[in-house]
Design an enzyme around this catalytic site. Structure first.
Site, PDB file in Angstrom:
ATOM      1  N   THR A 277     -34.548 -27.288  60.271  1.00  0.00           N
ATOM      2  CA  THR A 277     -33.128 -27.333  59.996  1.00  0.00           C
ATOM      3  C   THR A 277     -32.718 -26.750  58.696  1.00  0.00           C
ATOM      4  O   THR A 277     -33.541 -26.555  57.840  1.00  0.00           O
ATOM      5  CB  THR A 277     -32.571 -28.756  59.941  1.00  0.00           C
ATOM      6  OG1 THR A 277     -33.208 -29.629  59.019  1.00  0.00           O
ATOM      7  CG2 THR A 277     -32.917 -29.344  61.284  1.00  0.00           C
ATOM      8  N   ASP A 278     -31.380 -26.408  58.608  1.00  0.00           N
ATOM      9  CA  ASP A 278     -30.882 -25.974  57.218  1.00  0.00           C
ATOM     10  C   ASP A 278     -29.626 -26.671  56.998  1.00  0.00           C
ATOM     11  O   ASP A 278     -29.612 -27.642  57.480  1.00  0.00           O
ATOM     12  CB  ASP A 278     -30.617 -24.389  57.205  1.00  0.00           C
ATOM     13  CG  ASP A 278     -29.583 -24.213  58.335  1.00  0.00           C
ATOM     14  OD1 ASP A 278     -28.673 -24.771  58.774  1.00  0.00           O
ATOM     15  OD2 ASP A 278     -29.489 -22.870  58.669  1.00  0.00           O
ATOM     16  N   LYS A 279     -29.128 -26.257  55.921  1.00  0.00           N
ATOM     17  CA  LYS A 279     -27.778 -27.089  55.336  1.00  0.00           C
ATOM     18  C   LYS A 279     -26.825 -27.057  56.327  1.00  0.00           C
ATOM     19  O   LYS A 279     -25.788 -27.935  56.022  1.00  0.00           O
ATOM     20  CB  LYS A 279     -27.646 -26.753  53.936  1.00  0.00           C
ATOM     21  CG  LYS A 279     -26.786 -25.428  53.677  1.00  0.00           C
ATOM     22  CD  LYS A 279     -26.504 -25.084  52.308  1.00  0.00           C
ATOM     23  CE  LYS A 279     -25.406 -25.605  51.415  1.00  0.00           C
ATOM     24  NZ  LYS A 279     -24.092 -24.992  51.916  1.00  0.00           N
TER      25      LYS A 279
ATOM     26  N   LYS B  75     -27.012 -28.197  59.144  1.00  0.00           N
ATOM     27  CA  LYS B  75     -27.245 -29.509  59.717  1.00  0.00           C
ATOM     28  C   LYS B  75     -27.856 -28.991  61.284  1.00  0.00           C
ATOM     29  O   LYS B  75     -27.986 -29.782  62.064  1.00  0.00           O
ATOM     30  CB  LYS B  75     -26.469 -30.456  59.951  1.00  0.00           C
ATOM     31  CG  LYS B  75     -25.975 -30.908  58.365  1.00  0.00           C
ATOM     32  CD  LYS B  75     -25.074 -32.320  58.590  1.00  0.00           C
ATOM     33  CE  LYS B  75     -24.955 -32.944  57.370  1.00  0.00           C
ATOM     34  NZ  LYS B  75     -24.679 -34.247  57.485  1.00  0.00           N
TER      35      LYS B  75
END
Lengths: 144, 144, 144, 144
Positions: free
Chosen positions: A19-21, A23
């Site tokens: 995942t990344d920021k 979400k």
């Protein structure tokens, strides 16, 4: 009876690390899932890709890819990766890869693999796709 | 005049891909930054690590690591990776790696590298740390 | 009857993407496998970690890690990730993670998680480990 | 005087972690380099993408990508990532990304970004590309 492209289905659980920021799953991580799908398709078709690389001096790098992101995957999703060859020439193999969650299409993709010799000079490394690879992607069937 | 451990400082910009859904850098990504720091320390000390792997049959895998996460790094941060050998034996090298943002310590780490032959049988692959590697980590100085 | 740490066992197939040019699994990728092991341990213990993050404002970041790499994992290996809490305080949980291939230990690790509030100011975000998390790691047993 | 697409050039050093067992950069890692190129293009055009995400509830996810791998990048290569918008609509931005080593094209790509609201319901999250984003990609020039 003819030979048609076998359809592989492989389940992947999305790791937190993918995942990344925003979400959701980072766009590069889908390449991981598609690659796992191809390795499993080959295995089910009788080709152990690790052994293939070890016993030949050949590999099947990605040389082209087209990805269409429809709906974002999320952490802990169980994804179904559907993989199928959809075009084969002496020089390359196009794989169709569709990733779904609960039947909903998250990603559509086409990925083209070529075959290269690891020991040859890079400029002259291109090889014909081995029959063993192609065979592993096909099954007897009726082309309607 | 004696020889002391040289201190490398390397700046890394945090990519979006290294964040996770907690909106901070994923804990595994710090290994990337530390690794880049070691490669740059060696380069500044006169050792091109790519050429080292190409011209010997040797590599320097991580065999042990201890990481202490103090403050989370975030997307687009400019991180300073400070790298320094802090213990060297014939068999392994301990690197101290500290990652800071604006002078604040985000991560402290100790990473131990061994030296292995890529062509030897894995069970007998361990080699002495080459002098060239150790030399690249040191500089003339005064041990106070 | 007392409560003892439950032992989770989770199988991971090594993706091609997790290898590096030394032809083995990159040292950072083991963090992925260990993380998957912890998520599965919690799930088996009744805690869906995704839902936990969604329904509280809490997360369980890694704040410390010690890894000991014994034998390199390779592409397509089937790894067994064994996960077990081995120390719990109000403030943090230490997880023991051992990765094996065919019974051989490839990696030993201890990873410490803390509990933080995602919405609090980072400097004051630390929270007590929720009972639900700890409960998911334990089972009735006999402490010999 | 009209407005034309600004051309960003950003240098990336290939980390060891981005290689795979074929001893070249893994195909997914190019997405990292292209993403860094877009972030730097925006920064040079006056848009700090981290602040953009923080101060709006908007993000710019990748919704489509086409990559053509010409020559493999290797560990420690210094890559030049050239980034340029090549089509803009209210709904999405196509970026052209070319990665070169010593002037030789390794990868050609087109990546399409959309704009979404992080707080809206995913099915209705699509937003118009903000002018600030588009402006950051353009410069005064002569359209020949």
């Amino acid at each position: 009876v003819a030979f048609v492209a076998r359809r592989g289905k492989h389940i992947v659980r999305v790791p937190y690390a993918d995942t990344d920021k925003a979400k959701v799953v980072h766009h590069a991580a889908y390449f991981r899932f598609l690659e796992m799908g191809r390795v499993e398709l080959l295995r089910e078709g009788g080709l152990d890709y690790r052994r293939f690389e070890e016993t030949t001096d050949l590999g099947l790098p990605v040389v082209e890819a087209r990805l269409r992101y429809r709906v974002a995957a999320r952490f802990d999703d169980l994804l179904e990766v559907e993989t199928q060859v959809d075009q084969a020439t002496r020089a390359s193999l196009w794989f169709n890869g569709v990733i779904r969650r609960d039947g909903i299409v998250l990603l559509e993709s086409r990925v083209r693999l070529a075959c290269v010799s690891f020991t040859a000079d890079p400029a002259e490394a291109l090889r014909k796709i081995p029959d063993a690879v192609l065979d592993a992607c096909l099954e007897p069937g009726w082309d309607v």
